[in-house]
Each structure stands twice: as C-alpha cells, then as structure tokens.
Design a protein around this motif. Sequence first.
Motif, PDB file in Angstrom:
ATOM      1  N   UNK A 152       0.850  -1.189   0.000  1.00 28.60           N
ATOM      2  CA  UNK A 152       0.000   0.000   0.000  1.00 28.60           C
ATOM      3  C   UNK A 152       0.887   1.241   0.000  1.00 28.60           C
ATOM      4  N   UNK A 153       0.445   2.276  -0.704  1.00 29.92           N
ATOM      5  CA  UNK A 153       1.206   3.519  -0.804  1.00 29.92           C
ATOM      6  C   UNK A 153       0.498   4.639  -0.050  1.00 29.92           C
ATOM      7  N   UNK A 154       1.283   5.414   0.721  1.00 32.04           N
ATOM      8  CA  UNK A 154       0.785   6.587   1.430  1.00 32.04           C
ATOM      9  C   UNK A 154       1.457   7.818   0.824  1.00 32.04           C
ATOM     10  N   UNK A 155       0.715   8.661   0.099  1.00 32.28           N
ATOM     11  CA  UNK A 155       1.318   9.821  -0.569  1.00 32.28           C
ATOM     12  C   UNK A 155       1.960  10.799   0.415  1.00 32.28           C
ATOM     13  N   UNK A 156       2.966  11.484  -0.058  1.00 35.04           N
ATOM     14  CA  UNK A 156       3.745  12.403   0.761  1.00 35.04           C
ATOM     15  C   UNK A 156       2.851  13.439   1.454  1.00 35.04           C
ATOM     16  N   UNK A 157       3.089  13.615   2.758  1.00 37.52           N
ATOM     17  CA  UNK A 157       2.437  14.666   3.527  1.00 37.52           C
ATOM     18  C   UNK A 157       1.033  14.373   4.010  1.00 37.52           C
ATOM     19  N   UNK A 158       0.408  13.269   3.557  1.00 37.20           N
ATOM     20  CA  UNK A 158      -0.972  12.996   3.949  1.00 37.20           C
ATOM     21  C   UNK A 158      -1.034  12.199   5.249  1.00 37.20           C
ATOM     22  N   UNK A 159      -2.062  12.474   6.048  1.00 33.62           N
ATOM     23  CA  UNK A 159      -2.271  11.752   7.307  1.00 33.62           C
ATOM     24  C   UNK A 159      -2.600  10.292   6.996  1.00 33.62           C
ATOM     25  N   UNK A 160      -1.919   9.378   7.696  1.00 39.02           N
ATOM     26  CA  UNK A 160      -2.168   7.952   7.462  1.00 39.02           C
ATOM     27  C   UNK A 160      -1.940   7.162   8.751  1.00 39.02           C
ATOM     28  N   UNK A 161      -2.318   5.887   8.729  1.00 37.92           N
ATOM     29  CA  UNK A 161      -2.239   5.041   9.924  1.00 37.92           C
ATOM     30  C   UNK A 161      -2.164   3.580   9.509  1.00 37.92           C
ATOM     31  N   UNK A 162      -1.747   2.730  10.472  1.00 31.48           N
ATOM     32  CA  UNK A 162      -1.794   1.273  10.310  1.00 31.48           C
ATOM     33  C   UNK A 162      -2.284   0.675  11.629  1.00 31.48           C
ATOM     34  N   UNK A 163      -3.207  -0.280  11.538  1.00 30.23           N
ATOM     35  CA  UNK A 163      -3.878  -0.821  12.719  1.00 30.23           C
ATOM     36  C   UNK A 163      -3.963  -2.341  12.602  1.00 30.23           C
ATOM     37  N   UNK A 164      -3.484  -3.045  13.628  1.00 32.85           N
ATOM     38  CA  UNK A 164      -3.508  -4.516  13.629  1.00 32.85           C
ATOM     39  C   UNK A 164      -4.888  -5.006  14.060  1.00 32.85           C
ATOM     40  N   UNK A 165      -5.604  -5.645  13.166  1.00 31.13           N
ATOM     41  CA  UNK A 165      -6.953  -6.118  13.469  1.00 31.13           C
ATOM     42  C   UNK A 165      -7.001  -7.617  13.756  1.00 31.13           C
ATOM     43  N   UNK A 166      -5.834  -8.246  13.877  1.00 33.04           N
ATOM     44  CA  UNK A 166      -5.781  -9.691  14.104  1.00 33.04           C
ATOM     45  C   UNK A 166      -5.410 -10.015  15.544  1.00 33.04           C
ATOM     46  N   UNK A 167      -5.490 -11.295  15.866  1.00 29.10           N
ATOM     47  CA  UNK A 167      -5.178 -11.770  17.208  1.00 29.10           C
ATOM     48  C   UNK A 167      -3.703 -12.122  17.357  1.00 29.10           C
ATOM     49  N   UNK A 168      -2.926 -11.891  16.329  1.00 29.08           N
ATOM     50  CA  UNK A 168      -1.502 -12.222  16.345  1.00 29.08           C
ATOM     51  C   UNK A 168      -0.669 -10.970  16.088  1.00 29.08           C
ATOM     52  N   UNK A 169       0.632 -11.087  16.309  1.00 29.10           N
ATOM     53  CA  UNK A 169       1.530  -9.988  15.992  1.00 29.10           C
ATOM     54  C   UNK A 169       1.481  -9.687  14.490  1.00 29.10           C
TER      55      UNK A 169
END
Length: 223
Positions: A152-169
């Motif tokens: 996945x690509x996050x364009x320069x300067x834009x607000x972004x996030x990553x969130x673990x939705x699983x039961x594992x690491x």
Amino acid sequence: MKAFDFLVLLALALALASSFASADDPSPLQDFCVAIPEPENAVFVNGKFCKNPNLTVAGDFSFSGLNIPAFTGNRVGSNVTLVNVDKIPGLNTLGISLARLDFAPYGGLNPPHTHPRATEILVVVEGTLYVGFVTSNPNRLFTKVLYPGDVFVFPIGLIHFQFNIAKTNAVAFAGLSSQNPGVITIANAIFGPNPPINPDVLAKAFQLENAMVEKLQKLFESA
C-alpha cells in the motif's frame, strides 16, 4: 513466512520506494556522499556534510538488526524502527530510507501521522493490517485491509495510519522517499507540543470543553 519470501518482499519495498526518490530529496551530484558530523563553524547545508570518499568503508552503507522484533508493550501497541541517514550514513543525498513496523495483537496501532518529506510504500510480511490515509480538503478517506504480501502507498504529507486487526503480531516494512522523512504524530503534535497550544484554540477547533482539552494535554504532554 519463508526467508526467501521475506527477502523478496523487502526487496520489492525498497525497489518501489526508490522510484519516488527523485521527486523529493535533491539528486546527488556524485556517486555517494557519506554523512559525517557537522564540522566546526560550518555553514548549514540541506542534508549532511560529506565524508572524504577515500575514507569511506562498507560499514557506511550497512545496518544490522531489522530481523529483531521491537518492543510493542507501549500504550499504542506498536514500534517503528527507522533506518534513515542517521543509521546508515551512506544514505546521505540518496533520497531513500527504510522502516520496520511491529504491532502487538488485538489493536496495535501506528497512530495517525504524516511524513512531511516522503511518500511511503508499505509491505506486510506477517499478520493483518487495516491501513488508510486521508486526502487534503475536502477530506476523503482511503482504506484497505492488508495481508502478507500486500502493498500500500501513502502519498507524501498525507495523514495515514496502520492498525492490527488480528489476534496475532503483525510486521511490515516500509520504504520512504527521503533520507530523513520526518514524522508528525497528529495527537501528539496537537495536544502535546512544548510549549502547549492555548486550550481556548483547541476547544474552539475541536468543539470541546476546555476541561477536556486540558485533560488531553496532560495525557500527551509526556508522550
């Protein structure tokens, strides 16, 4: 995940990130410019000063340790290991850096943030991540659930996030199109700067009571 598959995904992230490099950091005028500490009484430069090429060694272009999981027992349940020009001096002027992202199970979060100087391209190697970014005004949200091998690509300067939705690491690697991409974590920048923003400003902006703003400021002042 097999070691070969891991290396393929990592190489892909680096290769794709390098394609963004010329759009951000200035192009180098020589083969390399290994960073050194700022000389005494030097004039400021946009980047770092160069080491004498005749004194450059292979260690200037290498880093070890991205195979080691980082601590995720903090209050957001994530940790980012950034390999930028401060870790690999040979990255100076090359317009690229790398990061390992570790997420705890059940909601490990890399909170909403921006990289003011870099586009980010992320590849998941373990786990399941819900990721997204928000455009400039009028704001539009783009999200996707990623599995191992997804990019996945996050364009320069834009607000972004990553969130673990699983039961594992979960583990991901990201290439960034700057030797020093910078990071602005939104909540920390708003509620935890030093000195703090006037609570009246934040109360008006977020339509909150001053007491709630002050509570949030106390929460983030030591973050």
